[in-house]
Write a protein that holds these residues in place. Sequence first.
Motif, mmCIF file in Angstrom:
data_model
loop_
_atom_site.group_PDB
_atom_site.id
_atom_site.type_symbol
_atom_site.label_atom_id
_atom_site.label_comp_id
_atom_site.label_asym_id
_atom_site.label_seq_id
_atom_site.Cartn_x
_atom_site.Cartn_y
_atom_site.Cartn_z
ATOM 1 N N ALA A 20 0.860 -1.185 0.000
ATOM 2 C CA ALA A 20 0.000 0.000 0.000
ATOM 3 C C ALA A 20 0.893 1.230 0.000
ATOM 4 C CB ALA A 20 -0.904 -0.012 1.226
ATOM 5 N N ILE A 21 0.759 2.033 -1.053
ATOM 6 C CA ILE A 21 1.619 3.209 -1.169
ATOM 7 C C ILE A 21 0.790 4.478 -1.289
ATOM 8 C CG2 ILE A 21 3.506 1.915 -2.246
ATOM 9 C CD1 ILE A 21 2.673 3.325 -4.934
ATOM 10 N N ASP A 22 1.462 5.578 -1.028
ATOM 11 C CA ASP A 22 0.922 6.903 -1.310
ATOM 12 C C ASP A 22 1.763 7.439 -2.462
ATOM 13 O OD1 ASP A 22 0.249 9.581 -1.470
ATOM 14 O OD2 ASP A 22 0.383 9.947 0.679
ATOM 15 N N ILE A 23 1.142 7.625 -3.616
ATOM 16 C CA ILE A 23 1.904 8.054 -4.797
ATOM 17 C C ILE A 23 2.455 9.464 -4.656
ATOM 18 C CG2 ILE A 23 0.677 6.481 -6.346
ATOM 19 C CD1 ILE A 23 -0.897 8.944 -7.374
ATOM 20 N N ASN A 24 2.030 10.188 -3.622
ATOM 21 C CA ASN A 24 2.496 11.558 -3.399
ATOM 22 C C ASN A 24 3.510 11.634 -2.271
ATOM 23 O OD1 ASN A 24 0.683 12.748 -5.387
ATOM 24 N ND2 ASN A 24 -0.920 12.100 -3.971
ATOM 25 N N ALA A 25 4.028 10.496 -1.831
ATOM 26 C CA ALA A 25 5.013 10.456 -0.745
ATOM 27 C C ALA A 25 6.160 9.545 -1.188
ATOM 28 C CB ALA A 25 4.352 9.944 0.533
ATOM 29 N N ASP A 26 7.017 9.192 -0.252
ATOM 30 C CA ASP A 26 8.163 8.330 -0.546
ATOM 31 C C ASP A 26 7.705 6.882 -0.657
ATOM 32 O OD1 ASP A 26 10.574 7.047 -0.811
ATOM 33 O OD2 ASP A 26 11.208 7.392 1.248
ATOM 34 N N TYR A 27 7.230 6.509 -1.819
ATOM 35 C CA TYR A 27 6.764 5.144 -2.048
ATOM 36 C C TYR A 27 7.904 4.199 -2.409
ATOM 37 C CZ TYR A 27 7.064 6.875 -6.810
ATOM 38 O OH TYR A 27 7.512 7.448 -7.968
ATOM 39 N N GLU A 28 9.016 4.724 -2.922
ATOM 40 C CA GLU A 28 10.105 3.867 -3.389
ATOM 41 C C GLU A 28 10.676 2.997 -2.281
ATOM 42 O OE1 GLU A 28 13.024 5.642 -5.902
ATOM 43 O OE2 GLU A 28 11.505 6.609 -7.159
ATOM 44 N N SER A 29 10.872 3.561 -1.101
ATOM 45 C CA SER A 29 11.437 2.764 -0.007
ATOM 46 C C SER A 29 10.460 1.674 0.438
ATOM 47 C CB SER A 29 11.830 3.658 1.169
ATOM 48 O OG SER A 29 10.710 4.354 1.676
ATOM 49 N N VAL A 30 9.175 1.933 0.325
ATOM 50 C CA VAL A 30 8.159 0.942 0.695
ATOM 51 C C VAL A 30 8.198 -0.221 -0.294
ATOM 52 C CG1 VAL A 30 5.687 0.544 1.067
ATOM 53 C CG2 VAL A 30 6.720 2.721 1.762
ATOM 54 N N ILE A 31 8.250 0.090 -1.581
ATOM 55 C CA ILE A 31 8.307 -0.959 -2.599
ATOM 56 C C ILE A 31 9.616 -1.732 -2.493
ATOM 57 C CG2 ILE A 31 8.321 -1.441 -5.075
ATOM 58 C CD1 ILE A 31 6.481 1.048 -5.407
ATOM 59 N N GLN A 32 10.714 -1.031 -2.285
ATOM 60 C CA GLN A 32 12.012 -1.707 -2.152
ATOM 61 C C GLN A 32 12.006 -2.694 -0.985
ATOM 62 O OE1 GLN A 32 14.460 -1.890 -4.153
ATOM 63 N NE2 GLN A 32 14.089 -0.187 -5.529
ATOM 64 N N LYS A 33 11.421 -2.296 0.130
ATOM 65 C CA LYS A 33 11.359 -3.183 1.291
ATOM 66 C C LYS A 33 10.501 -4.398 0.979
ATOM 67 C CE LYS A 33 13.048 -2.413 4.760
ATOM 68 N NZ LYS A 33 14.336 -2.749 5.379
ATOM 69 N N ALA A 34 9.387 -4.183 0.277
ATOM 70 C CA ALA A 34 8.524 -5.304 -0.111
ATOM 71 C C ALA A 34 9.280 -6.273 -1.019
ATOM 72 C CB ALA A 34 7.266 -4.783 -0.800
ATOM 73 N N LEU A 35 10.078 -5.735 -1.911
ATOM 74 C CA LEU A 35 10.865 -6.587 -2.802
ATOM 75 C C LEU A 35 11.877 -7.430 -2.028
ATOM 76 C CD1 LEU A 35 11.413 -4.115 -5.769
ATOM 77 C CD2 LEU A 35 10.185 -6.307 -5.875
ATOM 78 N N THR A 36 12.410 -6.895 -0.941
ATOM 79 C CA THR A 36 13.401 -7.653 -0.166
ATOM 80 C C THR A 36 12.772 -8.812 0.604
ATOM 81 O OG1 THR A 36 13.299 -6.247 1.797
ATOM 82 C CG2 THR A 36 14.908 -5.635 0.112
ATOM 83 N N VAL A 37 11.488 -8.727 0.931
ATOM 84 C CA VAL A 37 10.851 -9.820 1.673
ATOM 85 C C VAL A 37 10.063 -10.761 0.758
ATOM 86 C CG1 VAL A 37 10.725 -8.532 3.834
ATOM 87 C CG2 VAL A 37 8.769 -8.509 2.284
ATOM 88 N N SER A 38 9.991 -10.447 -0.517
ATOM 89 C CA SER A 38 9.254 -11.305 -1.444
ATOM 90 C C SER A 38 10.207 -12.271 -2.133
ATOM 91 C CB SER A 38 8.518 -10.469 -2.487
ATOM 92 O OG SER A 38 9.443 -9.860 -3.364
ATOM 93 N N GLN A 39 9.655 -13.371 -2.589
ATOM 94 C CA GLN A 39 10.457 -14.310 -3.370
ATOM 95 C C GLN A 39 10.549 -13.859 -4.824
ATOM 96 O OE1 GLN A 39 9.251 -18.385 -2.873
ATOM 97 N NE2 GLN A 39 9.013 -18.132 -0.671
ATOM 98 N N SER A 40 9.531 -13.119 -5.258
ATOM 99 C CA SER A 40 9.460 -12.682 -6.643
ATOM 100 C C SER A 40 8.627 -11.407 -6.718
ATOM 101 C CB SER A 40 8.804 -13.784 -7.484
ATOM 102 O OG SER A 40 8.404 -13.296 -8.736
ATOM 103 N N VAL A 41 8.900 -10.592 -7.711
ATOM 104 C CA VAL A 41 8.090 -9.394 -7.929
ATOM 105 C C VAL A 41 6.647 -9.787 -8.234
ATOM 106 C CG1 VAL A 41 8.566 -9.143 -10.403
ATOM 107 C CG2 VAL A 41 8.089 -7.115 -9.031
ATOM 108 N N ASP A 42 6.444 -11.001 -8.727
ATOM 109 C CA ASP A 42 5.092 -11.481 -9.024
ATOM 110 C C ASP A 42 4.250 -11.669 -7.761
ATOM 111 O OD1 ASP A 42 5.752 -11.492 -11.701
ATOM 112 O OD2 ASP A 42 6.201 -13.639 -11.753
ATOM 113 N N ASP A 43 4.894 -11.704 -6.587
ATOM 114 C CA ASP A 43 4.179 -11.838 -5.317
ATOM 115 C C ASP A 43 3.570 -10.511 -4.862
ATOM 116 O OD1 ASP A 43 5.104 -14.460 -5.285
ATOM 117 O OD2 ASP A 43 6.705 -14.064 -3.847
ATOM 118 N N LEU A 44 3.971 -9.416 -5.508
ATOM 119 C CA LEU A 44 3.541 -8.087 -5.067
ATOM 120 C C LEU A 44 2.250 -7.644 -5.746
ATOM 121 C CD1 LEU A 44 6.884 -6.065 -5.016
ATOM 122 C CD2 LEU A 44 5.917 -7.561 -3.268
#
Length: 146
Positions: free
Chosen positions: A10-34
């Motif tokens: 869950a992101i806010d497109i008007n805030a720092d969403y990149e760090s949120v997505i990056q963190k999600a990528l580190t805990v996922s097995q694949s980008v397809d899990d997101l």
Amino acid sequence: MSNYKKILVAIDINADYESVIQKALTVSQSVDDLNLVYVPLSSVYIQPYLYGADYSEIDDSDRMARAQKKLDDIAHKFAIKKNNVYLKAGDPADEIQNFANEIHADLIVIGTHGRSGIKLLLGSTANAVLHGVKQDVLAVRVHDGK
């Protein structure tokens, strides 16, 4: 290795969403899990504060179209599949909670400003999501300004 198979980011497109997505990528097995979601407040929530305004002039369609375009661009940048990208309108905490259940998410990753002091340790949306879901929640501290 992560045991999370379906992650709602869950992101806010008007805030720092990149760090949120990056963190999600580190805990996922694949980008397809997101699964990426953005939930702006609809004008229904602000209408009571617009006393005397002509409600017929309030139209969310342009704002939602711009939000969808930006959300699609963000998803493309991170190689998130288009069918894993969602734009919902309403109360962000409620929509995130409902959508997490709808897609059977294992984990919700959400940004928080982490205001200090007696106020909130989490942002109000992150706090409401944390206390209203059965899923694990990963709150990612984001900073104002990039």
